[in-house]
Motif scaffolding. Sequence first.
Motif, PDB file in Angstrom:
ATOM      1  N   GLU A  45       2.931  12.404   4.410  1.00 39.89           N
ATOM      2  CA  GLU A  45       2.187  11.917   3.258  1.00 39.89           C
ATOM      3  C   GLU A  45       0.699  11.836   3.585  1.00 39.89           C
ATOM      4  N   LEU A  46      -0.098  11.970   2.553  1.00 43.46           N
ATOM      5  CA  LEU A  46      -1.534  11.831   2.715  1.00 43.46           C
ATOM      6  C   LEU A  46      -1.884  10.360   2.916  1.00 43.46           C
ATOM      7  N   VAL A  47      -2.699  10.103   3.928  1.00 38.91           N
ATOM      8  CA  VAL A  47      -3.192   8.749   4.169  1.00 38.91           C
ATOM      9  C   VAL A  47      -4.583   8.590   3.565  1.00 38.91           C
ATOM     10  N   ALA A  48      -5.459   9.526   3.899  1.00 39.93           N
ATOM     11  CA  ALA A  48      -6.831   9.474   3.400  1.00 39.93           C
ATOM     12  C   ALA A  48      -7.475  10.834   3.581  1.00 39.93           C
ATOM     13  N   ALA A  60      -4.338   6.532   0.227  1.00 41.05           N
ATOM     14  CA  ALA A  60      -3.036   6.160  -0.292  1.00 41.05           C
ATOM     15  C   ALA A  60      -3.077   4.685  -0.668  1.00 41.05           C
ATOM     16  N   ASP A  61      -2.364   4.338  -1.700  1.00 40.49           N
ATOM     17  CA  ASP A  61      -2.363   2.941  -2.154  1.00 40.49           C
ATOM     18  C   ASP A  61      -1.942   1.985  -1.036  1.00 40.49           C
ATOM     19  N   SER A  62      -1.063   2.440  -0.188  1.00 44.34           N
ATOM     20  CA  SER A  62      -0.520   1.572   0.851  1.00 44.34           C
ATOM     21  C   SER A  62      -1.541   1.204   1.926  1.00 44.34           C
ATOM     22  N   VAL A  63      -2.654   1.951   2.006  1.00 42.98           N
ATOM     23  CA  VAL A  63      -3.631   1.679   3.058  1.00 42.98           C
ATOM     24  C   VAL A  63      -4.983   1.238   2.516  1.00 42.98           C
ATOM     25  N   LYS A  64      -5.135   1.221   1.211  1.00 38.75           N
ATOM     26  CA  LYS A  64      -6.415   0.825   0.617  1.00 38.75           C
ATOM     27  C   LYS A  64      -6.796  -0.575   1.069  1.00 38.75           C
ATOM     28  N   GLY A  65      -8.056  -0.708   1.449  1.00 39.96           N
ATOM     29  CA  GLY A  65      -8.550  -1.995   1.912  1.00 39.96           C
ATOM     30  C   GLY A  65      -8.312  -2.263   3.380  1.00 39.96           C
TER      31      GLY A  65
END
Length: 119
Positions: A45-48, A60-65
């Motif tokens: 999956e794409l992370v950033a 990715a929404d899971s790593v935002k912030g």
Amino acid sequence: VQLQASGGGLVQPGGSLTLSCEASAAAFTFFIAGWYRQAPGKQRELVANITSGGNTVNYADSVKGRFTISRDLAKRMVYLQMNNLKPEDTAVYYCNRRDYGIGSSQEYWGKGTLVTVSS
């Protein structure tokens, strides 16, 4: 073009790591560089990712912030600063670069670096 990723390792939950990716050659024109990850039993999956100009980044929404991607054109480097790591961030992380020319593109992948988040 070869991409060399480094910086993975074992870290406790809540900890930080910085991944680095060095390219053997610069892109001649526009490129998009990014980090992907693949956890056991899951799809990659794409992370950033970030554009060559640095003005567009996606997470990715899971790593935002928590994660920050950056690039240094002069050093041919792309970085992924990962903070507040969680066990679900455990995966093999791959760097990627897609170079765009007139009417064509070329994609490159680095070998993965393992990130393990565990107490």
